[in-house]
Design a protein around this motif. Sequence first.
Motif, PDB file in Angstrom:
ATOM      1  N   PRO A 150     -17.407   8.560  -2.732  1.00  0.00           N
ATOM      2  CA  PRO A 150     -16.212   7.703  -2.713  1.00  0.00           C
ATOM      3  C   PRO A 150     -15.769   7.286  -1.312  1.00  0.00           C
ATOM      4  O   PRO A 150     -15.870   8.041  -0.347  1.00  0.00           O
ATOM      5  CB  PRO A 150     -15.153   8.587  -3.376  1.00  0.00           C
ATOM      6  CG  PRO A 150     -15.580   9.985  -3.027  1.00  0.00           C
ATOM      7  CD  PRO A 150     -17.078   9.963  -3.039  1.00  0.00           C
ATOM      8  N   LEU A 151     -15.275   6.064  -1.223  1.00  0.00           N
ATOM      9  CA  LEU A 151     -14.562   5.529  -0.072  1.00  0.00           C
ATOM     10  C   LEU A 151     -13.254   4.964  -0.591  1.00  0.00           C
ATOM     11  O   LEU A 151     -13.249   4.284  -1.629  1.00  0.00           O
ATOM     12  CB  LEU A 151     -15.356   4.427   0.618  1.00  0.00           C
ATOM     13  CG  LEU A 151     -16.503   4.810   1.546  1.00  0.00           C
ATOM     14  CD1 LEU A 151     -17.347   3.587   1.863  1.00  0.00           C
ATOM     15  CD2 LEU A 151     -15.968   5.423   2.836  1.00  0.00           C
ATOM     16  N   ALA A 152     -12.165   5.231   0.090  1.00  0.00           N
ATOM     17  CA  ALA A 152     -10.870   4.728  -0.370  1.00  0.00           C
ATOM     18  C   ALA A 152      -9.984   4.416   0.824  1.00  0.00           C
ATOM     19  O   ALA A 152      -9.839   5.242   1.733  1.00  0.00           O
ATOM     20  CB  ALA A 152     -10.177   5.745  -1.280  1.00  0.00           C
ATOM     21  N   PHE A 153      -9.411   3.225   0.828  1.00  0.00           N
ATOM     22  CA  PHE A 153      -8.440   2.842   1.845  1.00  0.00           C
ATOM     23  C   PHE A 153      -7.041   3.246   1.400  1.00  0.00           C
ATOM     24  O   PHE A 153      -6.676   3.096   0.228  1.00  0.00           O
ATOM     25  CB  PHE A 153      -8.458   1.330   2.083  1.00  0.00           C
ATOM     26  CG  PHE A 153      -9.534   0.878   3.023  1.00  0.00           C
ATOM     27  CD1 PHE A 153      -9.396   1.054   4.397  1.00  0.00           C
ATOM     28  CD2 PHE A 153     -10.687   0.275   2.544  1.00  0.00           C
ATOM     29  CE1 PHE A 153     -10.381   0.633   5.284  1.00  0.00           C
ATOM     30  CE2 PHE A 153     -11.684  -0.152   3.407  1.00  0.00           C
ATOM     31  CZ  PHE A 153     -11.532   0.029   4.784  1.00  0.00           C
ATOM     32  N   ALA A 154      -6.255   3.756   2.358  1.00  0.00           N
ATOM     33  CA  ALA A 154      -4.850   4.034   2.076  1.00  0.00           C
ATOM     34  C   ALA A 154      -4.094   2.721   1.935  1.00  0.00           C
ATOM     35  O   ALA A 154      -4.423   1.724   2.586  1.00  0.00           O
ATOM     36  CB  ALA A 154      -4.246   4.864   3.195  1.00  0.00           C
ATOM     37  N   LYS A 155      -3.088   2.720   1.079  1.00  0.00           N
ATOM     38  CA  LYS A 155      -2.258   1.537   0.875  1.00  0.00           C
ATOM     39  C   LYS A 155      -0.951   1.624   1.644  1.00  0.00           C
ATOM     40  O   LYS A 155      -0.069   0.794   1.469  1.00  0.00           O
ATOM     41  CB  LYS A 155      -1.991   1.346  -0.617  1.00  0.00           C
ATOM     42  CG  LYS A 155      -3.268   1.121  -1.427  1.00  0.00           C
ATOM     43  CD  LYS A 155      -2.988   0.980  -2.904  1.00  0.00           C
ATOM     44  CE  LYS A 155      -4.282   0.801  -3.685  1.00  0.00           C
ATOM     45  NZ  LYS A 155      -4.052   0.704  -5.149  1.00  0.00           N
ATOM     46  N   THR A 156      -0.852   2.624   2.489  1.00  0.00           N
ATOM     47  CA  THR A 156       0.335   2.776   3.324  1.00  0.00           C
ATOM     48  C   THR A 156       0.076   2.175   4.703  1.00  0.00           C
ATOM     49  O   THR A 156      -1.000   1.639   4.972  1.00  0.00           O
ATOM     50  CB  THR A 156       0.706   4.261   3.442  1.00  0.00           C
ATOM     51  OG1 THR A 156      -0.482   5.011   3.769  1.00  0.00           O
ATOM     52  CG2 THR A 156       1.272   4.786   2.133  1.00  0.00           C
ATOM     53  N   ALA A 157       1.039   2.298   5.593  1.00  0.00           N
ATOM     54  CA  ALA A 157       0.997   1.573   6.860  1.00  0.00           C
ATOM     55  C   ALA A 157      -0.162   1.979   7.750  1.00  0.00           C
ATOM     56  O   ALA A 157      -0.622   1.176   8.573  1.00  0.00           O
ATOM     57  CB  ALA A 157       2.316   1.759   7.601  1.00  0.00           C
ATOM     58  N   ASP A 158      -0.672   3.224   7.645  1.00  0.00           N
ATOM     59  CA  ASP A 158      -1.733   3.644   8.569  1.00  0.00           C
ATOM     60  C   ASP A 158      -3.094   3.069   8.200  1.00  0.00           C
ATOM     61  O   ASP A 158      -4.020   3.092   9.009  1.00  0.00           O
ATOM     62  CB  ASP A 158      -1.797   5.171   8.641  1.00  0.00           C
ATOM     63  CG  ASP A 158      -2.142   5.804   7.296  1.00  0.00           C
ATOM     64  OD1 ASP A 158      -2.251   5.085   6.279  1.00  0.00           O
ATOM     65  OD2 ASP A 158      -2.299   7.042   7.271  1.00  0.00           O
ATOM     66  N   HIS A 159      -3.242   2.567   6.970  1.00  0.00           N
ATOM     67  CA  HIS A 159      -4.499   1.943   6.515  1.00  0.00           C
ATOM     68  C   HIS A 159      -5.701   2.863   6.761  1.00  0.00           C
ATOM     69  O   HIS A 159      -6.792   2.413   7.116  1.00  0.00           O
ATOM     70  CB  HIS A 159      -4.741   0.599   7.192  1.00  0.00           C
ATOM     71  CG  HIS A 159      -3.664  -0.402   6.935  1.00  0.00           C
ATOM     72  ND1 HIS A 159      -3.423  -0.910   5.680  1.00  0.00           N
ATOM     73  CD2 HIS A 159      -2.763  -0.972   7.768  1.00  0.00           C
ATOM     74  CE1 HIS A 159      -2.414  -1.767   5.755  1.00  0.00           C
ATOM     75  NE2 HIS A 159      -1.985  -1.819   6.997  1.00  0.00           N
ATOM     76  N   ALA A 160      -5.501   4.140   6.581  1.00  0.00           N
ATOM     77  CA  ALA A 160      -6.578   5.101   6.784  1.00  0.00           C
ATOM     78  C   ALA A 160      -7.700   4.863   5.771  1.00  0.00           C
ATOM     79  O   ALA A 160      -7.467   4.378   4.662  1.00  0.00           O
ATOM     80  CB  ALA A 160      -6.043   6.525   6.649  1.00  0.00           C
ATOM     81  N   PRO A 182       0.136   5.406  -2.795  1.00  0.00           N
ATOM     82  CA  PRO A 182       0.641   4.184  -2.164  1.00  0.00           C
ATOM     83  C   PRO A 182       2.084   4.315  -1.700  1.00  0.00           C
ATOM     84  O   PRO A 182       2.591   3.419  -1.030  1.00  0.00           O
ATOM     85  CB  PRO A 182       0.514   3.145  -3.280  1.00  0.00           C
ATOM     86  CG  PRO A 182       0.609   3.924  -4.545  1.00  0.00           C
ATOM     87  CD  PRO A 182      -0.020   5.255  -4.252  1.00  0.00           C
ATOM     88  N   LEU A 183       2.732   5.445  -2.037  1.00  0.00           N
ATOM     89  CA  LEU A 183       4.139   5.639  -1.692  1.00  0.00           C
ATOM     90  C   LEU A 183       4.335   6.562  -0.499  1.00  0.00           C
ATOM     91  O   LEU A 183       5.311   6.413   0.242  1.00  0.00           O
ATOM     92  CB  LEU A 183       4.897   6.209  -2.897  1.00  0.00           C
ATOM     93  CG  LEU A 183       4.880   5.363  -4.173  1.00  0.00           C
ATOM     94  CD1 LEU A 183       5.572   6.117  -5.303  1.00  0.00           C
ATOM     95  CD2 LEU A 183       5.559   4.027  -3.936  1.00  0.00           C
ATOM     96  N   ASP A 184       3.439   7.521  -0.320  1.00  0.00           N
ATOM     97  CA  ASP A 184       3.617   8.550   0.699  1.00  0.00           C
ATOM     98  C   ASP A 184       2.269   8.810   1.353  1.00  0.00           C
ATOM     99  O   ASP A 184       1.335   9.293   0.703  1.00  0.00           O
ATOM    100  CB  ASP A 184       4.165   9.828   0.068  1.00  0.00           C
ATOM    101  CG  ASP A 184       4.525  10.894   1.085  1.00  0.00           C
ATOM    102  OD1 ASP A 184       4.087  10.792   2.243  1.00  0.00           O
ATOM    103  OD2 ASP A 184       5.232  11.855   0.707  1.00  0.00           O
ATOM    104  N   ARG A 210      -0.019  17.554  -0.001  1.00  0.00           N
ATOM    105  CA  ARG A 210       1.277  16.942   0.301  1.00  0.00           C
ATOM    106  C   ARG A 210       1.507  16.776   1.790  1.00  0.00           C
ATOM    107  O   ARG A 210       2.570  16.286   2.202  1.00  0.00           O
ATOM    108  CB  ARG A 210       2.399  17.790  -0.294  1.00  0.00           C
ATOM    109  CG  ARG A 210       2.289  17.995  -1.796  1.00  0.00           C
ATOM    110  CD  ARG A 210       3.484  18.734  -2.336  1.00  0.00           C
ATOM    111  NE  ARG A 210       3.333  19.053  -3.747  1.00  0.00           N
ATOM    112  CZ  ARG A 210       4.299  19.546  -4.505  1.00  0.00           C
ATOM    113  NH1 ARG A 210       5.494  19.791  -3.965  1.00  0.00           N
ATOM    114  NH2 ARG A 210       4.094  19.815  -5.780  1.00  0.00           N
ATOM    115  N   ASP A 211       0.534  17.197   2.604  1.00  0.00           N
ATOM    116  CA  ASP A 211       0.716  17.140   4.055  1.00  0.00           C
ATOM    117  C   ASP A 211      -0.474  16.486   4.739  1.00  0.00           C
ATOM    118  O   ASP A 211      -0.919  16.932   5.795  1.00  0.00           O
ATOM    119  CB  ASP A 211       0.964  18.535   4.622  1.00  0.00           C
ATOM    120  CG  ASP A 211      -0.098  19.550   4.193  1.00  0.00           C
ATOM    121  OD1 ASP A 211      -1.155  19.102   3.654  1.00  0.00           O
ATOM    122  OD2 ASP A 211       0.108  20.740   4.395  1.00  0.00           O
TER     123      ASP A 211
END
Length: 578
Positions: free
Chosen positions: A26-36, A97-99, A116-117
């Motif tokens: 798997p590869l997955a982009f974060a949907k938050t501001a860091d775009h990890a 996508p929220l945290d 969670r961290d």
Amino acid sequence: LRTGQTHHVDPTLAYPDIYRAAWTLPLAFAKTADHALYFANQRMFRTTDHGRHWAVISPDLTRENPAIPRNLDPTTAEDDEHAGARRGVVYSIGPSPLDAQVIWAGTDDGLVWRSRDGGAHWQEVTPADLTDWSKIAVVEPSHFDANSAYIAVDRHRLDDPGPYIYRTHDGGMSWTLINNGIADSGVINAVNVVREDPRQRGLLYCGTEHGVYVSFDDGAHWQTLQQNLPRTSVRDLQIHDNDLVIATHGRGFWIMDDIALLRSLATDHGAGFRLFPPAPAYRVRSTGFTGTPMPKDEPMAANPPLGAFLDYALDSPAQAVTLSITNAAGILVRKFSSDDQPSAPDLGKIDIAPEWIVPSARLSVSAGTHRFVWNLHYAPRAELISEDTSETEEGVWAPPGQYWIELQAGAKHYRQRLTVAPDPRIKLNAAYAQQFELARNIEHERVKIAQVLAEASRIHGAIAGSGKGAEPALRAELTAADQHLLAITDIAPAKKSFDSSGSSPHTARSLRNLGTTFQSLARAIDGADQAPTMDAQQGYALQRALLDHVLEEWEKFKAADLLKLNTRLRSAGGSPIV
């Protein structure tokens, strides 16, 4: 793409070890501001600098001592080339996508994890009834609640063909099986993917080995969303704006255009008469001429129609249905009726292949849910029908802005607001209004030209009929009047053959040539999303002045020549030309 080069940024380069792999990792982009960007084998990795540096953010998350699957025979079980007891990999990654600190993960040997961290610590939150080798195909964190998530579980490797989807609303402390309504008839119908609509809470989609399903109540009940999709394995689903994108096994892509109707049903899925809230319609033009159409035996899929998708439902058959579109000022833009008769192309007149002609849409009056597409044009003018091809020109493009859609069936009526948005690739702003105003003015002049040419053709024919058998003096007067008429209008003579392009106008000041000129102006102004050029504006001003002069000449012809000719015909005992 610019250089054609690719850069190898293997996440394990700085962390040498023996890593396990599956057919797809798997590869997955974060949907938050860091775009990890996240990657996993048996461990999780993250990069925030485009792969220049990867950080390990988890230990081995797979089962330490997975049992041998009960459906494996001894010979197959002994055929083992792995080192160590562990066999699995992390098969799915679900960044919240929220945290940005919340990350979910699922393995192909039946474990679900949550951090969670940001990956510093992981907690196993596997549903209690999942056994070894239950593949967590997808982890879908909620777009509305960081403690909610959905997982799709595939157990066909254990000879369990059933569909499994689980839901949690407490961070994985408890899970609920939500598969009611998904077919389980003994054939493999494992769930490969589950997705939550990012704009409508409780609206879920899932893809199985035999198609697509939808739930309007957070998974409590499912129903098929198959439509015209082939019965095939659906491996992934994505919601992009207002469209549902479907990936099938075999590398096929399908798109369900405009799911605004489904979002509306999630809030109120009762039956009855209604006009569903439409999604914004983008003013996107179709691609111009790209060559000869593909042969009929060439496999291809139909493209969706361009325009506004207007969905409505009738609780019972209606005698007639009308759909009216008005702009923000309340001015009627277009009106459609179920009584409208779609015009079929006249095969004896058209000079193009009939499959190039898009059939007219028609409002349905039958009970059920229907979709009607408005192509974002004002109503076409009947006067501008082409004599050679029997095709009707479309009216001018509706500019971006707010519109009202009103549906009426008998005494029932429904009203919804529609947003027409500009092509996101084009920035015109105020120029849209300038373009629209000039295009409407040109259309108005073209209609006047078409009306006068039609009137002139009728008078020209009447003069020819009156001249038959007339005395020489009267015939000379008829001929003189007809020559004056032709000098003003330059009516096109009949074509000598079907493939003839017709004769050229005799003078630039003729009404026929002005008709061609204004048609070219219409294409220049309304044929692309561009501000009117200085040349087009200057050309319109010059041709408009010339047209006013020619129309004045035409009115003088009718007031003088035609009046005198009719007086002469009456005195000769003939019928006047009207």
